[in-house]
Design an enzyme around this catalytic site. Structure first.
Site, PDB file in Angstrom:
ATOM      1  CE  LYS A  76      -0.369  -0.145   5.082  1.00 47.00           C
ATOM      2  NZ  LYS A  76      -1.216  -0.604   6.201  1.00 47.00           N
ATOM      3  NE  ARG A 100      -6.983   1.234  11.253  1.00 46.11           N
ATOM      4  CZ  ARG A 100      -5.733   0.963  10.892  1.00 46.11           C
ATOM      5  NH1 ARG A 100      -4.744   1.685  11.376  1.00 46.11           N
ATOM      6  NH2 ARG A 100      -5.450  -0.022  10.068  1.00 46.11           N
ATOM      7  CG  HIS A 142      -4.611  -4.365  11.210  1.00 47.31           C
ATOM      8  ND1 HIS A 142      -3.422  -5.023  11.010  1.00 47.31           N
ATOM      9  CD2 HIS A 142      -4.312  -3.036  11.084  1.00 47.31           C
ATOM     10  CE1 HIS A 142      -2.451  -4.140  10.788  1.00 47.31           C
ATOM     11  NE2 HIS A 142      -2.961  -2.938  10.836  1.00 47.31           N
ATOM     12  NE  ARG A 198      -3.401  -8.087   7.069  1.00 43.40           N
ATOM     13  CZ  ARG A 198      -4.097  -8.490   8.141  1.00 43.40           C
ATOM     14  NH1 ARG A 198      -4.799  -9.597   8.107  1.00 43.40           N
ATOM     15  NH2 ARG A 198      -4.107  -7.767   9.246  1.00 43.40           N
ATOM     16  CE1 TYR A 213      14.975  32.391   3.388  1.00 37.89           C
ATOM     17  CE2 TYR A 213      14.249  30.110   3.570  1.00 37.89           C
ATOM     18  CZ  TYR A 213      14.430  31.265   2.810  1.00 37.89           C
ATOM     19  OH  TYR A 213      14.067  31.269   1.493  1.00 37.89           O
ATOM     20  CB  CYS A 259      15.121  26.164   3.057  1.00 36.44           C
ATOM     21  SG  CYS A 259      16.349  27.046   4.039  1.00 36.44           S
ATOM     22  CG  ASP A 276      13.354  24.791  -2.727  1.00 34.23           C
ATOM     23  OD1 ASP A 276      12.319  24.131  -2.908  1.00 34.23           O
ATOM     24  OD2 ASP A 276      13.392  26.039  -2.738  1.00 34.23           O
TER      25      ASP A 276
HETATM   26  C1  LIG Z   1      -0.647  -1.713   6.847  1.00 36.84           C
HETATM   27  C2  LIG Z   1      -1.305  -2.984   7.222  1.00 36.84           C
HETATM   28  C3  LIG Z   1      -0.550  -4.160   7.407  1.00 36.84           C
HETATM   29  C4  LIG Z   1       0.959  -4.162   7.438  1.00 36.84           C
HETATM   30  O1  LIG Z   1       1.377  -3.595   8.668  1.00 36.84           O
HETATM   31  P1  LIG Z   1       2.925  -3.542   9.065  1.00 36.84           P
HETATM   32  O2  LIG Z   1       2.929  -3.050  10.449  1.00 36.84           O
HETATM   33  O3  LIG Z   1       3.557  -2.560   8.109  1.00 36.84           O
HETATM   34  O4  LIG Z   1       3.459  -4.905   8.877  1.00 36.84           O
HETATM   35  C5  LIG Z   1      -1.224  -5.346   7.613  1.00 36.84           C
HETATM   36  N1  LIG Z   1      -2.583  -5.372   7.668  1.00 36.84           N
HETATM   37  C6  LIG Z   1      -3.325  -4.254   7.537  1.00 36.84           C
HETATM   38  C7  LIG Z   1      -4.803  -4.359   7.638  1.00 36.84           C
HETATM   39  C8  LIG Z   1      -2.720  -3.031   7.329  1.00 36.84           C
HETATM   40  O5  LIG Z   1      -3.461  -1.922   7.201  1.00 36.84           O
END
Ligand SMILES: *Cc1c(COP(=O)(O)O)cnc(C)c1O
Length: 366
Positions: free
Chosen positions: A29, A127, A159, A215, A258, A305, A307
Site C-alpha cells: 500500500k 477502525r 488487524h 500480512r 533563514y 528550507c 528546497d
Molecule cells: C498496513 C497494514 C498491514 C501491514 O502492517 P505492518 O505493520 O507494516 O506490517 C497489515 N494489515 C493491515 C490491515 C494493514 O493496514
C-alpha cells in the site's frame, strides 16, 4: 532515493522463515510504503511472497495494469468506490460493512461476474473492519450472495492494535474474538478459504498467530516493527540521498540559512544539500540531524528550507566536493534516528520523501 530490491527479497525470506509455513501476503500500500509498489511487488513475489495487498481499488488496479497476476487484496474503500474496476481486474475486495458488500454485489451483478470478497472483522482495533453489531447482517447477506454465485467468499481477516507490544494482553483478546468470528461465520454456513491476522510485528513475534497467511508491510522494507527488540536481521531497502550542490567557505560569525539559527563558531566549510521540506526533509529536524557524507557524519546547521539545507564540514579534510552523495537515511543512518528526533515512527519517515525525489532501483531480477 535508491531502493534495493535485493534487500526486499532478503527481508521476504526472513519473514517466510518466521511464518511457520503460512503464505506471505506482501503489503505494498501507499506505493509500497513509498518504495515503489510495482517493483517491490515483483521482487517480493520472486522471493516467495504468494499474494499482495493494498488499500484502495485504484492501487490494486495499478498493479494489475503493470502485468502482475498474483492475487491482490484491497481493504479500505468508500462504498461508492469503483468496484466494477476491481471485479474486472480480478481484485479481492475486503469489505467492512453491509453497505460495502451491497455495493460490491451490485457491481458484480451488473457485470454478470463473480466478485471475490474477504470480510475484515473488527476484533478490537475499532477502525476499519465490520463491527460486532453489523457482523451477523454481513454474514446473512454474504451467505445469500455466495449461494447466488455473485460472490466468492475468500477470507476472514482482522488487524491487531498492539502487535508491536508483544506482551500486551489485548492481542490475546483480539485473537479470541477472531476465532469467535470465524466460528460464527461457519454457523452461517460460510467457510472461508483462508484466515489471516498477523502484520509484521506479529509475524516476527507471534508464530501462533500466523494462521494461513501473514500480512507484513514494514518488515519487508527492512525496518524493525519493534525497534526495541532489534532488527531481526532485516535490511533497510530505502536510501534517501542527495548530491551536494555546492561547497563553500563561511567565515566565523556568519549566520547560515533563514533566521541565522546557526552562527559559524569559526571559519568553516559547508556543503549545500538540495533537498528540503518539500522533498520530505522535515523542518523540525533543522540543526538536529546528521547526513553521511565524505565518510563521516556531518551535522545539519541552520534551518531546513523548502528546497535545501546546509551541513558543516569543518576544515573539510575529507575533501567533499560538489556532486558527492550525502545519505540522509538508509543503512548507515537509520530512519529510526529521524523518527526519534521527530517523535514519530519510521513508517512516517520512509513515506515522506516525495515530489522531486527520483527513485532508482538496484538489485532484483530486472
Ligand atoms: C498496513 C497494514 C498491514 C501491514 O502492517 P505492518 O505493520 O507494516 O506490517 C497489515 N494489515 C493491515 C490491515 C494493514 O493496514
Amino acid at each position: 532515493m535508491v531502493v534495493d530490491l535485493d534487500a526486499i527479497a532478503h527481508n521476504v525470506r526472513i519473514l517466510r522463515e518466521h511464518a511457520s509455513g503460512a503464505a506471505v501476503m506482501a503489503v505494498v500500500k501507499a506505493d509500497g510504503y513509498n518504495h515503489g509498489a510495482v517493483e517491490v511487488a515483483r521482487a517480493a513475489l520472486a522471493a516467495g511472497a504468494a499474494e499482495l495487498a493494498v488499500t484502495t481499488v485504484a492501487e490494486a488496479v495499478q498493479l494489475r495494469t503493470a502485468g502482475i497476476t498474483a492475487p491482490i487484496l484491497c481493504w479500505l474503500n468508500n462504498s461508492d468506490a469503483n468496484f466494477t474496476a476491481a471485479v474486472a481486474a480480478d481484485i479481492e475486495i475486503g469489505i467492512c460493512s453491509p453497505a460495502h458488500l451491497r455495493a460490491v454485489a451490485a457491481a458484480a451483478r451488473g457485470m454478470g461476474r463473480t466478485a471475490t470478497v474477504s470480510v475484515k472483522v473488527d476484533t478490537g482495533l475499532n477502525r476499519n473492519g465490520v463491527s460486532q453489531a453489523e457482523y451477523p447482517q454481513v454474514l446473512t447477506a454474504l451467505r445469500t450472495l455466495v449461494d447466488e454465485q455473485v460472490v466468492r467468499f475468500r477470507a476472514i481477516f482482522s488487524h491487531l492494535a498492539h502487535a508491536d507490544e508483544p506482551e500486551h494482553r489485548n492481542t490475546d483478546v483480539q485473537h479470541a474474538r477472531f476465532l469467535t468470528a470465524i466460528a460464527v461465520a461457519k454457523e452461517h454456513g460460510l467457510e472461508p478459504e483462508l484466515v489471516h491476522l498477523a502484520n509484521s510485528a506479529a509475524t516476527l513475534t507471534r508464530p501462533d498467530l500466523a494462521f494461513d497467511l501473514v500480512r507484513p508491510g514494514i518488515a519487508m522494507y527492512g525496518l524493525s516493527p519493534i525497534p526495541d527488540l532489534g532488527d531481526f536481521g532485516l535490511r533497510p531497502a530505502m536510501t534517501f540521498q542527495a548530491r551536494v550542490a555546492l561547497v563553500k567557505q563561511v567565515e566565523a560569525g556568519e549566520g547560515v540559512s533563514y533566521g541565522h539559527q546557526w552562527i559559524a563558531p569559526h571559519d568553516t566549510t559547508v556543503a549545500l544539500i538540495p533537498a528540503g521540506y518539500a522533498d520530505g526533509v522535515f523542518r523540525p529536524l533543522s540543526g538536529r540531524f546528521d547526513v553521511w557524507l565524505g565518510g563521516a557524519r556531518r551535522r545539519s546547521v541552520g534551518r531546513v528550507c523548502m528546497d535545501q539545507f546546509v551541513v558543516d564540514l569543518g576544515d573539510n579534510a575529507a575533501g567533499v566536493r560538489e556532486g558527492d552523495i550525502a545519505v540522509l537515511f538508509g543503512a548507515e543512518l537509520h530512519a529510526q534516528e529521524w523518527a526519534d528526533l521527530l517523535g514519530t515512527i519510521h513508517y512516517e519517515v520512509v513515506t515522506s520523501p516525495r515530489g522531486r525525489v527520483a527513485r532508482r532501483f538496484v538489485g532484483g531480477a530486472r
